[in-house]
Design a protein around this motif. Structure first.
Motif, PDB file in Angstrom:
ATOM      1  N   ASN A  26       0.419 -25.169  -4.246  1.00  0.00           N
ATOM      2  CA  ASN A  26       0.393 -24.076  -5.216  1.00  0.00           C
ATOM      3  C   ASN A  26       0.114 -22.815  -4.407  1.00  0.00           C
ATOM      4  O   ASN A  26      -0.868 -22.760  -3.652  1.00  0.00           O
ATOM      5  CB  ASN A  26      -0.709 -24.297  -6.253  1.00  0.00           C
ATOM      6  CG  ASN A  26      -0.429 -25.506  -7.131  1.00  0.00           C
ATOM      7  OD1 ASN A  26       0.408 -25.457  -8.006  1.00  0.00           O
ATOM      8  ND2 ASN A  26      -1.141 -26.602  -6.884  1.00  0.00           N
ATOM      9  N   THR A  88      -1.050 -24.403 -22.619  1.00  0.00           N
ATOM     10  CA  THR A  88      -1.254 -25.357 -21.532  1.00  0.00           C
ATOM     11  C   THR A  88      -0.619 -26.705 -21.839  1.00  0.00           C
ATOM     12  O   THR A  88      -0.024 -27.340 -20.956  1.00  0.00           O
ATOM     13  CB  THR A  88      -2.766 -25.528 -21.255  1.00  0.00           C
ATOM     14  OG1 THR A  88      -3.352 -24.233 -21.054  1.00  0.00           O
ATOM     15  CG2 THR A  88      -3.016 -26.376 -20.032  1.00  0.00           C
ATOM     16  N   LEU A  91       3.189 -26.382 -21.433  1.00  0.00           N
ATOM     17  CA  LEU A  91       3.551 -26.377 -20.017  1.00  0.00           C
ATOM     18  C   LEU A  91       3.421 -27.778 -19.422  1.00  0.00           C
ATOM     19  O   LEU A  91       4.278 -28.216 -18.636  1.00  0.00           O
ATOM     20  CB  LEU A  91       2.662 -25.396 -19.252  1.00  0.00           C
ATOM     21  CG  LEU A  91       2.867 -25.354 -17.733  1.00  0.00           C
ATOM     22  CD1 LEU A  91       4.307 -24.951 -17.399  1.00  0.00           C
ATOM     23  CD2 LEU A  91       1.875 -24.410 -17.077  1.00  0.00           C
ATOM     24  N   HIS A  92       2.371 -28.474 -19.771  1.00  0.00           N
ATOM     25  CA  HIS A  92       2.155 -29.834 -19.273  1.00  0.00           C
ATOM     26  C   HIS A  92       3.328 -30.738 -19.657  1.00  0.00           C
ATOM     27  O   HIS A  92       3.782 -31.576 -18.866  1.00  0.00           O
ATOM     28  CB  HIS A  92       0.849 -30.374 -19.850  1.00  0.00           C
ATOM     29  CG  HIS A  92       0.432 -31.706 -19.295  1.00  0.00           C
ATOM     30  ND1 HIS A  92       0.898 -32.899 -19.806  1.00  0.00           N
ATOM     31  CD2 HIS A  92      -0.402 -32.026 -18.272  1.00  0.00           C
ATOM     32  CE1 HIS A  92       0.372 -33.897 -19.124  1.00  0.00           C
ATOM     33  NE2 HIS A  92      -0.424 -33.403 -18.198  1.00  0.00           N
ATOM     34  N   ILE A  95       6.254 -29.951 -17.344  1.00  0.00           N
ATOM     35  CA  ILE A  95       6.013 -30.506 -16.005  1.00  0.00           C
ATOM     36  C   ILE A  95       6.229 -32.014 -16.003  1.00  0.00           C
ATOM     37  O   ILE A  95       6.818 -32.582 -15.075  1.00  0.00           O
ATOM     38  CB  ILE A  95       4.587 -30.148 -15.528  1.00  0.00           C
ATOM     39  CG1 ILE A  95       4.451 -28.629 -15.368  1.00  0.00           C
ATOM     40  CG2 ILE A  95       4.263 -30.854 -14.221  1.00  0.00           C
ATOM     41  CD1 ILE A  95       3.024 -28.160 -15.128  1.00  0.00           C
ATOM     42  N   PHE A 125      -7.022 -22.247 -16.991  1.00  0.00           N
ATOM     43  CA  PHE A 125      -5.615 -22.639 -16.969  1.00  0.00           C
ATOM     44  C   PHE A 125      -5.203 -23.076 -15.572  1.00  0.00           C
ATOM     45  O   PHE A 125      -4.558 -24.115 -15.385  1.00  0.00           O
ATOM     46  CB  PHE A 125      -4.727 -21.481 -17.431  1.00  0.00           C
ATOM     47  CG  PHE A 125      -3.286 -21.640 -17.045  1.00  0.00           C
ATOM     48  CD1 PHE A 125      -2.455 -22.483 -17.761  1.00  0.00           C
ATOM     49  CD2 PHE A 125      -2.757 -20.963 -15.939  1.00  0.00           C
ATOM     50  CE1 PHE A 125      -1.124 -22.652 -17.384  1.00  0.00           C
ATOM     51  CE2 PHE A 125      -1.437 -21.124 -15.566  1.00  0.00           C
ATOM     52  CZ  PHE A 125      -0.620 -21.977 -16.294  1.00  0.00           C
ATOM     53  N   THR A 129      -3.905 -26.865 -14.440  1.00  0.00           N
ATOM     54  CA  THR A 129      -2.464 -26.951 -14.206  1.00  0.00           C
ATOM     55  C   THR A 129      -2.135 -27.311 -12.760  1.00  0.00           C
ATOM     56  O   THR A 129      -1.294 -28.169 -12.490  1.00  0.00           O
ATOM     57  CB  THR A 129      -1.785 -25.617 -14.574  1.00  0.00           C
ATOM     58  OG1 THR A 129      -2.045 -25.327 -15.953  1.00  0.00           O
ATOM     59  CG2 THR A 129      -0.285 -25.689 -14.342  1.00  0.00           C
ATOM     60  N   CYS A 130      -2.798 -26.665 -11.829  1.00  0.00           N
ATOM     61  CA  CYS A 130      -2.440 -26.845 -10.415  1.00  0.00           C
ATOM     62  C   CYS A 130      -2.636 -28.268  -9.896  1.00  0.00           C
ATOM     63  O   CYS A 130      -1.790 -28.768  -9.150  1.00  0.00           O
ATOM     64  CB  CYS A 130      -3.190 -25.848  -9.557  1.00  0.00           C
ATOM     65  SG  CYS A 130      -2.572 -24.175  -9.842  1.00  0.00           S
ATOM     66  N   TYR A 132      -2.193 -30.986 -11.475  1.00  0.00           N
ATOM     67  CA  TYR A 132      -1.093 -31.800 -11.978  1.00  0.00           C
ATOM     68  C   TYR A 132       0.191 -31.500 -11.202  1.00  0.00           C
ATOM     69  O   TYR A 132       0.960 -32.419 -10.860  1.00  0.00           O
ATOM     70  CB  TYR A 132      -0.906 -31.545 -13.465  1.00  0.00           C
ATOM     71  CG  TYR A 132       0.057 -32.512 -14.133  1.00  0.00           C
ATOM     72  CD1 TYR A 132      -0.010 -33.883 -13.886  1.00  0.00           C
ATOM     73  CD2 TYR A 132       1.027 -32.058 -15.015  1.00  0.00           C
ATOM     74  CE1 TYR A 132       0.861 -34.770 -14.504  1.00  0.00           C
ATOM     75  CE2 TYR A 132       1.905 -32.934 -15.629  1.00  0.00           C
ATOM     76  CZ  TYR A 132       1.819 -34.287 -15.366  1.00  0.00           C
ATOM     77  OH  TYR A 132       2.688 -35.158 -15.973  1.00  0.00           O
ATOM     78  N   LYS A 342      -7.522 -33.809 -18.753  1.00  0.00           N
ATOM     79  CA  LYS A 342      -6.402 -34.757 -18.744  1.00  0.00           C
ATOM     80  C   LYS A 342      -6.486 -35.685 -19.949  1.00  0.00           C
ATOM     81  O   LYS A 342      -5.475 -35.996 -20.595  1.00  0.00           O
ATOM     82  CB  LYS A 342      -6.412 -35.564 -17.446  1.00  0.00           C
ATOM     83  CG  LYS A 342      -5.130 -36.344 -17.191  1.00  0.00           C
ATOM     84  CD  LYS A 342      -5.112 -36.941 -15.791  1.00  0.00           C
ATOM     85  CE  LYS A 342      -3.792 -37.662 -15.527  1.00  0.00           C
ATOM     86  NZ  LYS A 342      -3.766 -38.241 -14.157  1.00  0.00           N
TER      87      LYS A 342
END
Length: 857
Positions: A26, A88, A91-92, A95, A125, A129-130, A132, A342
C-alpha cells in the motif's frame, strides 16, 4: 504471482530508489496538490495496462479524477457520504470479488475526512482496508493532502502502510522524500530525491541542492500547534472563535448539526430552529471522542430546548440536563482497535447475520479501550463523583422518525459506590454491554424487518446522572415513567385520546417500559387523571406495582425491592405520594384480631397534584405541536415535602401511531358465531379486517405444561411466525396472559421477533389458571406493535364487558403438524386454524371503544 514480487511503477528512477514497489504494497503519497500525485499515477497506470494488469480506480471524491485517462481500467464509484461502515463494506465487497494481484488507485484520503468529519475515521478506514489489500497481493496508491490532518492521524497511516512517501514540487521540479519503505533498505533510500529529465531519481547529497530542497519543504509545510488537534477539533475551534466575535454562519451550523448531532433531515430542521450556537459548543465540551451523539441524546436535548423556548414554566419545574456523550466514532474505533472489523464484515453477510453476530457480541465484552479514551472516562467519573449514573444507548438510527428501536439496545446503571478504579472498570463494562447489545438477536431482527441491516448503524452513548433521592441505603426517583401526547388506549368513553397519557411507576422507570413480573404501572389519562382502569379497591391493589427498582448502595447495584422491604425507609410525605390503603383488606384482617396497615402503590398523591399533571400535559402538547406528530417521552419526577416537584426529561421521540378516529358500524353477530366482543380493552384504529389464520394457545394446557418446557413454546411460535412471513395472510395470535413476559407462569415469554408477522395479538385471561393480560400501553412491546401496525386486544373474564368463546374453533382442523412436523409434545397447547372459506372478521370502533370478532355471513 508470488507475494512481494517486484513490479514496474512506470518510472525507472522510482524503481531504483525504492528497490521497486512489491505486490502487497500500500503506497501513500503525501502531497500538497493532487497534480503531484498524478505525476506518479499516470505512468503507473499506463505501465500496468501494458503489463495486462487488472487496474481499478476507486472513485468517491468530488475533486477532479486523479487518473488522466481511464481507458483500459475499471472505475468503481462509491459514495463516502453514506458513512464509514457502508463505504468500507462496499469497498470490501469489490476487493473480494476482484481477488488477487489487482492494482488499485484511490481518490484522496483527505476527502474521507471531509465526508466523515474526523481524521479518526479516515485512519480507521485505512487500518481495516490496507491489511486486506495486503493479504490479496495487490498494489494500491493512496494520496493524502499535506497539512490537512493531525499528526496522530498520519502516524496511524504510517503504522499500517508499507510505503509512505512525501512529494513536493516547485517550478516544475519534483522532489521525493521516502518516510517509510517496509522490508527493504539502501544507504540513501531515506534521503530526499529529485526527479531528472532522463527518468532517474538520484538522492540529493550536494549541499546546495540539499539547501534548495529544504527551502521548498519550508515553503510547502507550515508546522502549526493546531496540527496536534484532529481536523474536526480545529473546525470547532474556528467556529467557536467566529461565534465569540460575531454571528456563526449558516454553513458552519449545518456542518455542526450533520457532523455532531444528527443526519435525520426532519430532526436537523428542528435542531436548527430551536438551538443556539452556544448549545452546540456546550455539547462538544461534554463529548468523549468524535462523531454523532445519536438519536436518544438528540431527542432529549431537542425536547428540552423546545420546552424552554415555548413553556415559560419549564425552567422552573425541570432539572437542567447533566449528561455526557460518547460519540459514534469511539464505537467504530473500539471495533477496529480490538481487531473485530473482519468479523463485523462477516456479520454483514446473509449467512453470518445472526450466527456471526452472536460471536461478535461475546467478543465485544472482552475488548479494551485505548488509554486516551480511558483517561476521558476517568474525567467523566471525577465529574459525577459517587452519584449514580446510567449508560444509555443512543445509536445512529435510534429514536428517529419511523424507527424507535424501543428496548432493542441496553441501558446500564452504575451505582458508583466504590473506589475510583472500580468505578472505571464498571463504567467500561457498561459501555461494552451497550455496544454488545447491537448484536442482540432482537436488535438484528428489528433492523432486518425494517430493511436496515445494511444501513450505517453506529452506537453513540448517553451518560446521565441518575435523578433521584436517597432513602437510607437506597436511591431512586420519587416516580418515573413514559408519556404519550396521543393515547390509543381509552378505558372509558369520557377519556380523550388527544389529552395524552402517562405510564407512572414509583422508583426507577425501568418498570414503566418493561412487562415486569406481576407488576402493573398506574395509567394516567391527562384529561381526567383521577379516572382509573379499576374501580374496585381489591382490583386496584391486585393490578398495582409490587416491586420498585432502586439503586442499592450497600450492594453497589440496581436491585428489585418489594414494597415491604422499602416502606421502613420511606418518610411519611413520600408514602402519602405513592401509597394507598387497602381498607377492605385491613378490615378483613382486623376481624381476625390483627391491626395492620395494608398499602399498595397507586401513585395517587402524585396524580392528585394538578400542577404536575397539567405541566406534563403542557409538555406533551408542546412537543407534539413542534414535531407535527405525536411523541412519547421518558421522565423522572422528584418531590419535596411541600409538594413542589422537578421533572427530568430523559428521552423524546416521534411516535408513529394509528390515528383514525372514524366510526365503524359493527354488525349484528349471533352469540354462537362470536369469538369475542369487548369494551374498552384494545389499542389501535377503527378497523374492519378479515382474519385468515388463528393461532390459539390454550391456557389450561399451557398452564399444565412443565415449567422448564414453557419457553419451548416460543420456538414453536417463531416457526409459525416464519411460516406465514410474506404470505400476505392476516394471522391472529390468541395467547393467555402476557405475551413477551420474562416469567413463563404469566404468559408465553416470546420476544417481538417471534411474533412480528402477526396482524392481531389477542391476550386473554383465565382466572382458573391465573393468566391476566396487561394493556401495557407505553412498554417496549407496545411500541413494537405500534411501529408494525399490529392490532392489540385484551379479552378479560369480566362478563359485564366481555363476550368470549374460544371453543368456537373446536370443529376446525389443527394444521400445526403441517408447519412444524412432529407435535406430539405440544399439539394440545398450540392450535393453528386456517379459515378457508369461513369469514372471520375483526371490527374495531375506536370512537365507541368496542372490538368485535366473529364469523359473518
Amino acid at each position: 504471482m508470488a507475494a512481494f514480487e517486484r513490479i514496474n511503477s512506470g518510472i525507472s528512477g522510482l524503481n531504483n530508489t525504492l528497490d521497486n514497489i512489491r505486490l502487497g504494497d500500500n503506497v501513500v503519497w503525501q502531497v500538497t496538490d493532487l497534480d503531484d500525485f498524478r505525476f506518479f499515477v499516470d505512468p503507473f497506470v499506463k505501465q500496468a495496462i501494458s503489463d495486462r494488469r487488472n487496474v481499478i480506480y476507486i472513485r468517491f471524491a468530488e475533486h477532479d479524477p486523479v487518473i488522466s485517462n481511464t481507458t483500459g481500467i475499471k472505475v468503481k464509484n462509491l459514495d463516502a457520504k453514506l458513512g464509514f461502515e457502508a463505504f468500507t463494506v462496499a469497498l470490501h465487497e469489490i476487493i473480494t470479488i476482484e481477488g488477487k494481484d489487482v492494482f488499485y488507485v484511490f481518490d484522496s484520503l483527505s476527502e474521507l475526512q471531509v465526508a466523515w468529519s474526523t481524521d479518526l475515521m479516515m485512519g480507521n478506514f485505512f487500518r481495516v482496508t490496507c491489511p486486506y489489500l495486503f493479504e490479496l497481493d495487490t498494489v494500491a496508491y493512496f494520496p493524502v493532502l499535506r497539512g490537512r490532518h493531525s499528526y496522530e492521524a498520519i502516524a496511524r497511516i504510517r503504522e499500517t502502510t508499507q510505503l509512505l512517501l512525501d512529494v513536493y514540487s516547485q517550478d516544475g521540479v519534483i522532489y521525493l522524500h521516502p518516510l517509510k519503505v517496509w522490508n527493504r533498505y539502501s544507504p540513501d533510500m531515506f534521503l530526499p530525491h529529485r526527479f531528472e529529465r532522463d527518468g532517474s531519481f538520484p538522492a540529493i547529497t550536494n549541499g546546495v541542492e540539499v539547501s534548495e530542497f529544504y527551502s521548498v519543504l519550508h515553503s510547502k509545510t507550515v508546522f502549526r500547534g493546531e496540527q496536534n488537534l484532529d481536523s474536526y477539533e480545529r473546525f470547532i475551534q474556528k467556529a467557536r472563535e467566529i461565534y465569540n466575535n460575531g454571528k456563526l454562519d449558516k454553513q458552519s451550523v449545518r456542518k455542526i448539526i450533520k457532523s455532531m448531532i444528527t443526519h435525520d433531515k426532519k430532526i436537523a430542521n428542528l435542531i436548527d430552529k430551536y438551538f443556539e450556537p452556544a448549545d452546540y459548543f456546550y455539547i462538544k465540551d461534554r463529548m468523549i471522542g468524535t462523531g454523532i451523539i445519536g438519536g436518544k441524546a438528540c431527542g432529549m436535548l431537542l425536547a428540552r430546548k423546545i420546552c424552554e423556548r415555548k413553556l415559560p414554566e419549564f425552567l422552573e419545574c425541570s432539572e437542567p440536563h447533566d449528561s455526557f456523550y460518547i460519540g459514534t466514532d469511539v464505537f467504530y474505533s473500539y471495533i477496529v482497535d480490538n481487531n473485530y472489523w473482519k468479523l463485523r464484515l462477516e456479520q454483514k453477510t446473509v449467512q453470518g447475520y445472526f450466527d456471526v453476530g452472536e460471536k461478535l457480541k461475546e467478543l465485544i465484552m472482552k475488548g479494551s479501550f485505548s488509554e486516551n479514551i480511558r483517561e476521558q472516562l476517568r474525567r467523566l467519573l471525577e465529574y459525577f463523583g459517587q452519584s449514580p449514573i446510567i449508560v444509555r444507548s443512543s445509536s445512529f438510527l435510534e429514536d428517529g422518525f419511523g424507527n424507535a428501536f424501543a428496548g432493542k439496545y441496553e441501558s446500564i446503571f452504575c451505582a458508583n459506590a466504590s473506589s475510583p478504579e472500580e468505578r472505571l472498570i464498571a463504567l467500561e463494562k457498561a459501555i461494552k454491554k451497550v455496544y454488545a447489545s447491537t448484536m442482540d438477536r432482537s436488535a438484528l431482527e428489528y433492523r432486518k424487518n425494517r430493511k436496515l441491516q445494511n444501513s450505517d448503524e453506529q452506537m453513540a452513548l448517553l451518560v446521565q446522572r441518575v435523578s433521584g433521592t436517597r432513602f437510607g441505603d437506597y436511591f431512586f426517583p420519587c416516580a418515573a415513567g413514559v408519556g404519550f401526547s396521543y393515547s390509543l388506549y381509552r378505558w372509558s368513553n369520557e377519556l380523550s385520546p388527544d389529552a395524552g397519557l402517562l405510564r407512572l411507576v414509583a422508583g426507577m422507570g425501568t418498570r414503566a417500559v418493561d412487562r415486569t413480573e406481576g407488576d402493573y404501572p398506574r395509567l394516567v389519562n391527562l384529561d381526567k387523571p383521577k379516572n382509573t382502569v379499576f374501580s374496585d379497591v381489591a382490583d386496584k391493589h391486585r393490578y398495582s406495582q409490587h416491586i420498585l427498582d432502586v439503586i442499592d448502595f450497600s450492594q453497589n447495584n440496581l436491585s428489585e425491592k418489594r414494597l415491604s422491604e422499602l416502606i421502613h425507609v420511606m418518610p411519611q410525605w413520600y408514602k402519602d405520594l405513592i401509597l394507598e390503603h387497602d381498607r377492605d383488606a385491613e378490615e378483613s384482617i382486623r376481624q381476625r384480631g390483627i391491626n395492620r396497615d395494608v398499602f399498595f402503590v397507586s401513585c395517587q398523591g402524585i396524580v392528585n397534584n394538578s400542577k404536575f399533571t397539567g405541566f406534563m400535559q403542557g409538555v406533551l402538547k408542546t412537543l407534539q405541536e413542534s414535531y407535527s406528530c405525536p411523541v412519547d417521552l421518558e421522565y423522572t419526577v422528584n418531590f419535596t415535602q411541600s409538594g413542589e416537584f422537578i421533572i427530568n426529561l430523559l428521552q423524546c421521540r416521534p411516535l408513529t401511531v394509528w390515528k383514525n378516529a372514524s366510526t365503524i358500524i359493527l354488525p349484528e353477530i349471533s352469540e354462537e358465531k362470536k369469538l369475542f366482543d369487548v369494551k374498552g380493552s384494545f389499542m389501535g384504529i377503527s378497523v374492519k379486517e378479515q382474519i385468515d389464520v388463528v393461532v390459539l394457545i390454550k391456557s389450561d394446557k399451557y398452564y399444565q405444561y412443565p415449567y422448564k418446557k414453557k419457553s419451548s413454546i416460543t420456538n414453536i411460535l417463531d416457526r409459525i411466525n416464519s411460516y406465514y412471513k410474506n404470505s400476505r395472510k392476516k394471522v391472529m395470535l390468541m395467547t393467555p396472559g402476557r405475551i413477551g413476559t420474562s416469567s413463563p407462569e404469566l404468559g408465553v415469554p416470546a420476544g417481538f421477533a417471534n411474533i412480528s408477522e402477526f396482524s392481531v395479538i389477542c391476550e386473554y385471561s383465565d382466572s382458573v389458571s391465573g393468566f391476566m393480560p396487561e394493556l401495557s400501553y407505553g412498554s417496549h412491546m407496545f411500541l413494537d406493535l405500534v411501529e408494525s401496525n399490529i392490532f392489540y386486544v385484551a379479552v378479560f373474564d369480566d362478563v359485564r364487558k366481555t363476550s368470549f368463546n374460544r371453543d368456537i374453533f373446536n370443529n376446525n382442523k389443527n394444521i400445526l403438524p403441517t408447519i412444524v412436523g412432529d407435535t406430539s409434545d405440544f399439539s394440545d397447547i398450540i392450535n393453528v386454524y386456517e379459515m378457508d372459506e369461513k369469514k372471520l372478521t375483526l371490527y374495531a370502533d375506536i370512537e365507541n371503544q368496542r372490538a368485535l370478532c366473529g364469523f359473518s355471513d
